[in-house]
Design an enzyme around this catalytic site. Structure first.
Site, mmCIF file in Angstrom:
data_model
loop_
_atom_site.group_PDB
_atom_site.id
_atom_site.type_symbol
_atom_site.label_atom_id
_atom_site.label_comp_id
_atom_site.label_asym_id
_atom_site.label_seq_id
_atom_site.Cartn_x
_atom_site.Cartn_y
_atom_site.Cartn_z
ATOM 1 N N HIS A 105 -16.380 -24.849 -4.821
ATOM 2 C CA HIS A 105 -15.431 -25.809 -4.239
ATOM 3 C C HIS A 105 -15.150 -25.476 -2.771
ATOM 4 C CE1 HIS A 105 -14.850 -27.649 -8.123
ATOM 5 N NE2 HIS A 105 -14.653 -26.453 -8.641
ATOM 6 N N LYS A 109 -9.514 -3.392 -2.153
ATOM 7 C CA LYS A 109 -9.946 -2.001 -1.893
ATOM 8 C C LYS A 109 -11.039 -1.987 -0.833
ATOM 9 C CE LYS A 109 -7.270 -0.687 -3.285
ATOM 10 N NZ LYS A 109 -6.082 -0.825 -3.985
ATOM 11 N N GLU A 114 -8.575 -7.263 -6.702
ATOM 12 C CA GLU A 114 -8.266 -5.858 -6.404
ATOM 13 C C GLU A 114 -9.494 -5.147 -5.813
ATOM 14 O OE1 GLU A 114 -5.707 -4.277 -6.004
ATOM 15 O OE2 GLU A 114 -6.246 -2.174 -6.206
ATOM 16 N N TRP A 154 5.883 4.904 12.599
ATOM 17 C CA TRP A 154 5.005 3.745 12.467
ATOM 18 C C TRP A 154 5.703 2.634 13.248
ATOM 19 C CZ3 TRP A 154 4.556 -1.119 9.873
ATOM 20 C CH2 TRP A 154 3.237 -1.507 9.587
ATOM 21 N N CYS A 187 7.186 5.191 8.339
ATOM 22 C CA CYS A 187 7.672 6.424 8.955
ATOM 23 C C CYS A 187 8.021 7.487 7.907
ATOM 24 C CB CYS A 187 8.940 6.153 9.746
ATOM 25 S SG CYS A 187 8.797 4.765 10.848
ATOM 26 N N GLU A 237 -9.675 -2.897 2.771
ATOM 27 C CA GLU A 237 -8.721 -1.997 3.421
ATOM 28 C C GLU A 237 -9.323 -0.657 3.832
ATOM 29 O OE1 GLU A 237 -6.214 -0.936 -0.619
ATOM 30 O OE2 GLU A 237 -5.189 -0.769 1.272
ATOM 31 N N ARG A 282 1.671 8.303 4.600
ATOM 32 C CA ARG A 282 2.517 7.109 4.648
ATOM 33 C C ARG A 282 2.119 6.192 5.802
ATOM 34 N NH1 ARG A 282 7.615 8.030 2.023
ATOM 35 N NH2 ARG A 282 8.672 6.611 3.431
ATOM 36 N N ASN A 293 14.221 6.310 9.841
ATOM 37 C CA ASN A 293 13.310 5.339 9.204
ATOM 38 C C ASN A 293 14.108 4.080 8.961
ATOM 39 O OD1 ASN A 293 11.447 7.325 8.965
ATOM 40 N ND2 ASN A 293 11.492 7.468 6.737
ATOM 41 N N GLY A 294 13.468 2.912 9.111
ATOM 42 C CA GLY A 294 14.171 1.654 8.855
ATOM 43 C C GLY A 294 14.269 0.841 10.128
ATOM 44 N N LYS A 344 1.401 3.576 3.653
ATOM 45 C CA LYS A 344 1.454 3.704 2.195
ATOM 46 C C LYS A 344 2.668 2.982 1.633
ATOM 47 C CE LYS A 344 0.246 5.293 -1.815
ATOM 48 N NZ LYS A 344 -0.905 4.639 -2.433
HETATM 49 C C1 F6R Z 1 -3.313 -1.507 -1.515
HETATM 50 C C2 F6R Z 1 -1.947 -1.018 -1.508
HETATM 51 C C3 F6R Z 1 -0.857 -1.974 -1.194
HETATM 52 C C4 F6R Z 1 0.347 -1.721 -2.129
HETATM 53 C C5 F6R Z 1 1.536 -2.616 -1.709
HETATM 54 C C6 F6R Z 1 2.699 -2.463 -2.653
HETATM 55 O O1 F6R Z 1 -4.225 -0.501 -1.835
HETATM 56 O O2 F6R Z 1 -1.699 0.135 -1.732
HETATM 57 O O3 F6R Z 1 -1.289 -3.282 -1.301
HETATM 58 O O4 F6R Z 1 -0.036 -2.006 -3.434
HETATM 59 O O5 F6R Z 1 1.930 -2.264 -0.416
HETATM 60 O O6 F6R Z 1 3.154 -1.157 -2.734
HETATM 61 P P1 F6R Z 1 4.085 -0.682 -3.911
HETATM 62 O O7 F6R Z 1 3.295 -0.731 -5.174
HETATM 63 O O8 F6R Z 1 4.475 0.717 -3.544
HETATM 64 O O9 F6R Z 1 5.250 -1.622 -3.960
#
Ligand code: F6R
Length: 580
Positions: free
Chosen positions: A476, A457, A453, A71, A2, A460, A27, A97-98, A575
């Site tokens: 395996h 990417k 990673e 959210w 949020c 997602e 976000r 938020n929260g 985010k």
């Molecule tokens: C993937 C992504 C998430 C963040 C994760 C941690 O592209 O962005 O996996 O890496 O939510 O977020 P932070 O680094 O803000 O703690």
């Protein structure tokens, strides 16, 4: 997660708040809303995305207002569950938020006293609690009274009819206040504030503030407190797309500069000394930041001989084994609930704590004993890119400092090689990926977390199922899934694992899987064995870690773009994940 925004000043609040909410869209959200105060409180709220029309919010009169992108956590993403929420009289409006953990009990109690609820949210209890305590001219006191009843986390903004400002409060959820010229603002992060001011205050847990046109007053536990006014170094251009079609592509292209600035600005001496002195080093993070931890483990162990354990924040907080030594949280936002809880656990075990983060004033910076900042600037695309390579920049500096400068040469040239990796031709690889339902990403040593990673990417933003694996583990079990329709992206670079990687690739080819090979530019052996060869600029392993990352980010981006995905705001994702 949020987003919150609030405004008190001389401008019409409605359109300004809507624009502020647009800046917080990254976000992640599923509904939005704004409430303004003219003679009474007016509310506009809807499920879904904020429509593009420029005059949205113009019908809302008043120069005081609050806005929210939601959210969903409690209650479906519907119009009636969107914030702001109001009390029974419609005179008080709240955004939050929260999570209010004891909301069910409070709601029952409030309903028992005759309050009517219009939503399924946890937030609405706040509006009714404030209503019960409210006396004209004393909104802050009423909010303080309401907060005493809440368990859980919150960043809230409250307005009420005939009250000349906004009351803001935070506990375990971020809230930044902005001080402009004859106007004050509040937001869950700095992005909506940058257009109006460079002077910000980061509220601390327990703070309750009143924002008025002429300034801000803050109380903590009933006593007036002063919080430092900080000068923001991010600028408005940092949160615009700058000619790129998506923030993610812009952020991928910013990486050479971000890497350069991070290695130049980070002072790793104190943390390096702590690592040297500590018998145990634990790195914690989630998602991409966890992957940065895995690469960091390799760098610190291989170059500095420091044994490192890496844990996911979401698991570590439930960890049974002993928690000792130095615990370092890696978090771009500094607000990820799982990472913060893990760090809290480390503190409870009297560990030394540190953080590697991108956001000045974020919650992690107030929790950790020592902080190292990445210089990635605001990352708007939901998929982390430049924050990951900036985290690697910090750990490369640490590993180099701990190994008498062994990585200094690589660090000095990495930004140039990353620039070259932005130009590698990807068309053949992209067309293999766009047609796939499943893709494997494999590597060995430090290229295993790079593969993880790359897979993260890809999944997602393209929604194609992608799995990162250590190359040697495929046989395996996962070999059973290899078919001519299952591409494998294999990172095979010079070094001790090269021969094993070539053998693994031949095994994959024998199962007819198409292979995209990422290797050193002059590697004809690899180029001959794979279906598509993606050359990396010549360089040492530490540089290859970064350039391979850039190539995988671009592969995911262009695949998702070819599939017309919503790249900056992938479905179901946020985010900043500020709930457990
Ligand atoms: C993937 C992504 C998430 C963040 C994760 C941690 O592209 O962005 O996996 O890496 O939510 O977020 P932070 O680094 O803000 O703690």
């Amino acid at each position: 997660m949020c987003g919150i925004v609030g405004y008190v000043g001389r401008r019409t609040a409605g359109p300004l708040l809507v624009e502020g909410l647009r800046k917080l869209e990254y976000r992640g959200y599923d509904s939005y809303g704004v409430a303004t105060l003219h003679r009474s409180v007016s509310v506009l709220k809807k499920s879904g995305r904020i429509p593009p029309q420029a005059d949205l919010g113009k019908g809302l009169k008043g120069k005081i207002g609050i806005g929210h992108t939601r959210w969903a956590t409690h209650g479906e993403p519907t119009d009636r569950n969107a914030h702001p929420h109001t009390d029974c009289t419609g005179r008080i409006a709240v955004v939050h938020n929260g999570i209010i953990e004891n909301y069910a009990k409070l709601r029952e109690e409030l309903e028992g006293r005759g309050h009517r609820f219009l939503s399924d949210t946890d937030t609405e209890v706040i509006a009714h609690l404030v209503e019960e305590a409210f006396q004209p001219g004393k909104l802050q006191e009423a909010v303080e009274e309401a907060l005493r009843r809440l368990e859980g986390s919150y960043a809230i903004l409250v307005i009420a009819q005939d009250e000349p400002g906004i009351v803001a409060a935070r506990k375990s959820s971020p809230l930044v206040l902005g001080i402009g010229d004859g106007e004050t603002l509040a937001a869950s992060d700095m992005t909506p504030l940058l257009e109006y001011t460079e002077r910000v205050i980061f509220l601390e847990d327990g703070d309750v503030a009143t924002l008025r046109e002429g300034g801000i007053t803050i109380c903590c536990n009933g006593t007036a407190v002063q919080r430092p006014v900080e000068q923001v170094t991010w600028c408005l251009d940092d949160v615009k797309k700058g000619g790129f079609p998506h923030f993610m592509l812009k952020e991928i292209h910013e990486q050479p500069q971000v890497f350069y600035e991070t290695v130049r600005s980070v002072d790793a001496r104190e943390m390096a000394a702590q690592m040297r002195a500590s018998p145990w080093v634990t790195l914690i993070g989630c998602g991409t930041s966890y992957h940065a931890g895995l690469v960091a483990k390799y760098l610190l162990e291989a170059h500095a001989g420091i044994p490192v354990r890496v844990e996911m924040g979401s698991e570590f907080k439930y960890f049974a084994p002993p928690v000792r030594g130095l615990v370092v949280a890696i978090t771009q936002s500094g607000e990820t609930a799982d990472t913060l809880m893990a760090l809290q656990k480390a503190r409870a075990h009297n560990c030394q704590t540190a953080a590697v983060t991108n956001v000045v004033g974020s919650s992690v910076t107030r929790m950790a004993d020592h902080v190292l900042y990445t210089r990635a600037g605001p990352e708007i695309g939901v998929a982390a890119t430049k924050s990951f390579t900036a985290q690697l920049a910090v750990f490369l500096q640490l590993a180099s400092r701990l190994s008498d400068g062994a990585l200094d040469g690589a660090i000095a040239t990495a930004h140039l090689a990353m620039g070259d990796a932005l130009r590698t031709e990807l068309d053949g690889a992209v067309s293999l990926c766009t047609g796939a339902k499943d893709i494997f990403f494999v590597g060995r040593g430090p290229f295993y977390p790079v593969a993880l990673e790359g897979a993260l990417k890809m999944k997602e933003i393209s929604y194609i199922h992608a799995e990162g694996y250590p190359a040697g583990e495929l046989k395996h079990g996962p070999f059973a899934l290899l078919t001519p329709e299952t591409p494998v992206v294999a990172i095979a670079l010079p070094g001790p694992t090269y021969g094993a990687m070539i053998s693994n690739i031949k095994e994959m080819k024998a199962r007819q899987a198409p292979v995209i090979g990422i290797g050193d530019a002059g590697d004809t052996e690899l180029a001959d064995v794979v279906d598509v060869f993606l050359p990396l600029p010549d360089g040492p392993e530490a540089v290859h870690i970064l350039t391979a990352t850039v190539i995988l980010q671009r592969l995911a981006y262009h695949t998702a773009d070819a599939l017309s995905r919503d790249i900056d705001r992938p479905r179901n994702l946020a985010k900043s994940v500020t709930v457990e």
